[in-house]
Design a protein around this motif. Structure first.
Motif, mmCIF file in Angstrom:
data_model
loop_
_atom_site.group_PDB
_atom_site.id
_atom_site.type_symbol
_atom_site.label_atom_id
_atom_site.label_comp_id
_atom_site.label_asym_id
_atom_site.label_seq_id
_atom_site.Cartn_x
_atom_site.Cartn_y
_atom_site.Cartn_z
ATOM 1 N N ALA B 162 -35.333 -43.801 26.387
ATOM 2 C CA ALA B 162 -34.209 -43.499 25.491
ATOM 3 C C ALA B 162 -32.942 -43.329 26.322
ATOM 4 N N SER B 163 -33.079 -42.653 27.460
ATOM 5 C CA SER B 163 -31.932 -42.434 28.335
ATOM 6 C C SER B 163 -31.403 -43.781 28.843
ATOM 7 N N HIS B 164 -32.328 -44.668 29.215
ATOM 8 C CA HIS B 164 -31.933 -45.997 29.695
ATOM 9 C C HIS B 164 -31.162 -46.747 28.611
ATOM 10 N N GLU B 165 -31.704 -46.715 27.389
ATOM 11 C CA GLU B 165 -31.068 -47.456 26.302
ATOM 12 C C GLU B 165 -29.704 -46.882 25.948
ATOM 13 N N LEU B 166 -29.533 -45.556 26.078
ATOM 14 C CA LEU B 166 -28.253 -44.927 25.769
ATOM 15 C C LEU B 166 -27.231 -45.159 26.886
ATOM 16 N N ARG B 167 -27.724 -45.250 28.122
ATOM 17 C CA ARG B 167 -26.824 -45.420 29.259
ATOM 18 C C ARG B 167 -26.168 -46.797 29.272
ATOM 19 N N THR B 168 -26.873 -47.800 28.744
ATOM 20 C CA THR B 168 -26.339 -49.160 28.808
ATOM 21 C C THR B 168 -25.030 -49.287 28.006
ATOM 22 N N PRO B 169 -25.013 -48.917 26.694
ATOM 23 C CA PRO B 169 -23.713 -48.965 25.999
ATOM 24 C C PRO B 169 -22.722 -47.956 26.564
ATOM 25 N N ALA B 170 -23.217 -46.832 27.054
ATOM 26 C CA ALA B 170 -22.304 -45.829 27.632
ATOM 27 C C ALA B 170 -21.559 -46.424 28.834
ATOM 28 N N ALA B 171 -22.266 -47.262 29.618
ATOM 29 C CA ALA B 171 -21.631 -47.885 30.782
ATOM 30 C C ALA B 171 -20.502 -48.811 30.334
ATOM 31 N N ALA B 172 -20.747 -49.580 29.269
ATOM 32 C CA ALA B 172 -19.717 -50.500 28.777
ATOM 33 C C ALA B 172 -18.529 -49.716 28.218
ATOM 34 N N ILE B 173 -18.823 -48.628 27.498
ATOM 35 C CA ILE B 173 -17.743 -47.819 26.913
ATOM 36 C C ILE B 173 -16.899 -47.200 28.037
ATOM 37 N N SER B 174 -17.567 -46.736 29.070
ATOM 38 C CA SER B 174 -16.872 -46.135 30.206
ATOM 39 C C SER B 174 -15.946 -47.167 30.877
ATOM 40 N N GLN B 175 -16.460 -48.382 31.095
ATOM 41 C CA GLN B 175 -15.647 -49.447 31.688
ATOM 42 C C GLN B 175 -14.481 -49.801 30.773
#
Lengths: 117, 376
Positions: B162-175
């Motif tokens: 779940a953490s992996h799946e949440l981190r992926t869009p979070a990375a794009a949002i951060s960028q």
């Protein structure tokens, strides 16, 4: 100006990394798969390599290559020391856990581009 | 008087016999209860009489270790052989230390049974010393905690995924936030970055909602409003809600009056998830057909893709079961479908299609009466 190859299957993240690094005056090459990335690899001064790719695991791809002079920074949403150690073992110079800050990214890139220059 | 004595002796004798019979019966009963308690608690016990060097195992301990009393000599060395090789040193060190200190110990360790299966045990023991402080007896218990350890592992994997799946869009949002704040973008690039930001924010929202839905379905708190629904309408609505799917690749063969018992919103979700799954992992051509069989409506969702790899079959309906094989899905689609089907009183199963592809078979209960509810 250095040429950075981004191997990342998430199209939005690839786009945003491109826009962000272009702002740092780098030339950008992009690939969505390991196979496409390998084709562009010789043109790059530095590689940003996602670990989970549709056709391969980024670390398996690294292990399949001869020792690299091009610095490779691995990225993945997996957290933990194990994956970081595996990335270094596989020949990457650094490992970034997603999400990373812009400072983490540019610091990592500058460290290895300076060394190569 | 003599007769009295005889009577008394006879009485007393009978009393003693009756008494020892009572004790024996009670002892047998306690022993049988003890064995039953051990079996129910999945707890085995052992004892090592150091002076006589006799080790005794309870029946339940033999069962836990997967060995037969007649075929296994219960010694300390034989016990260590059954401990998982990776845990053997820790177990031996702990027991040796407890022995040297005349102390008690507790640990969790894995065991490797003769049949190759791995189990988890919680062991506790105590060293008893004589009046000179010399160890004379070791007593210990072992509790089978395999189920608990598996649940803990499942939870750890679930959180990591779940953490992996949440981190992926979070990375794009951060960028995206960095890129948009930099102000150095052309109007076109700015528009592209905004679109990416919106997509990834939506993805993050959908994923967190799906995770909560999954938890609610597992807890039985997800609200379902079961009613008679026209199946063909719902499948067509689901197909319309999947924008990436070319209508020319989808065949729907369902009688117009066929009804199933389900919740209207969730029924559409079942088919959206299955069509998206078929599109991402199977395809290119997908067919949905249905027929009534007795008290059930059986629906087959068939694609002509590569089918599910054997490695993934056992976790096909588990959360994040297939997310590592690529695709942009959250890895929760089939897990949600399976739980929704259960909530409808139905089920889902998988089999490979011949010569290639996947068949997902849904079984729905047929509503009482023939009066389809046209709600929603």
């Amino acid at each position: 100006m250095a040429t950075i190859l981004i191997i990342e299957d998430e199209a939005d993240l690839r786009l945003l990394l491109r826009l962000s690094l272009r702002g740092e005056d780098h030339a950008i090459l992009e690939a969505a798969t390991g196979a496409d990335g390998l084709a562009l690899w010789p043109l790059a001064d530095l590689v940003l390599l996602d670990i989970r790719l549709p056709d391969t695991n980024g670390l398996d791809l690294m292990r399949s290559l001869p020792p690299q002079t091009t610095p490779v920074i691995a990225m993945s949403a997996h957290a933990g020391n194990d994956i970081s150690a595996s990335a270094i073992e596989a020949g990457c110079v650094e490992y970034l856990t997603k999400p990373f800050t812009q400072t983490q990214l540019t610091d990592a890139i500058n460290r290895y581009l300076d060394r190569g220059a | 008087m003599g007769g009295d004595v005889t009577d008394d002796q006879s009485h007393t004798g009978q009393g003693i016999q009756a008494g020892s019979g009572d004790v024996a019966a009670r002892f047998a009963r306690v022993e049988s209860q003890f064995a039953e308690v051990q079996r129910l608690a999945q707890l085995g016990s052992w004892e090592w009489d150091i002076r006589s060097n006799v080790v005794t195992w309870s029946d339940e301990l033999y069962r836990i270790y997967g060995v037969e009393p007649g075929e296994f000599e219960a010694t300390y060395e034989a016990f260590l052989d059954l401990v998982h090789p990776d845990d053997r040193e820790m177990v031996n060190d702990t027991v040796q230390r407890a022995y040297a200190d005349r102390a008690s110990y507790a640990f969790d360790h894995r065991l490797l049974r003769p049949d190759g299966s791995v189990g988890w045990l919680h062991g506790r023991g105590n060293v008893q010393a004589d009046e000179h402080g010399e160890p004379e007896r070791l007593f210990g218990v072992a509790i089978d905690i395999t189920t608990r350890k598996r649940s803990e592992q499942f939870l750890r994997d679930f959180i990591a995924n779940a953490s992996h799946e949440l981190r992926t869009p979070a990375a794009a949002i951060s960028q995206a936030s960095h890129v948009l704040a930099s102000g150095a973008l052309s109007a076109d690039d700015r528009a592209l970055a905004m679109e990416a930001l919106t997509r990834q924010a939506d993805r993050l929202r959908d994923l967190s909602t799906t995770l909560l839905d999954l938890a609610a379905l597992d807890e039985g708190t997800h609200p379902v409003m079961l009613g008679a629904l026209l199946l063909a309408d719902r499948v067509r609505a689901a197909a319309t809600a999947c924008p990436g799917i070319d209508p020319a690749t989808l065949t729907i063969d369902i009688g117009a009056d066929l009804t199933v018992l389900a919740d209207p919103t969730d029924l559409e979700r079942v088919f959206v998830n299955l069509l998206v799954n078929a599109h991402e992992h199977g395809g290119p051509n997908v067919s949905v057909s249905a027929h009534r069989r007795g008290a059930e409506v059986v629906v087959d969702v068939v694609d002509d893709g590569p089918g599910v790899p054997d490695d993934y079959l056992h976790r096909l309906f588990a959360p994040f079961g297939r997310s590592r094989t690529g695709g942009q899905g959250s890895g929760l689609g089939l897990a949600i479908v399976q739980r929704l089907m259960t909530a409808f009183g139905g089920n889902i199963s998988y089999r490979p299609a011949m010569p290639n592809g996947s068949v997902f078979t849904l079984r729905f209960a047929v509503p009482h009466g023939d009066d389809p509810d046209h709600r929603g």
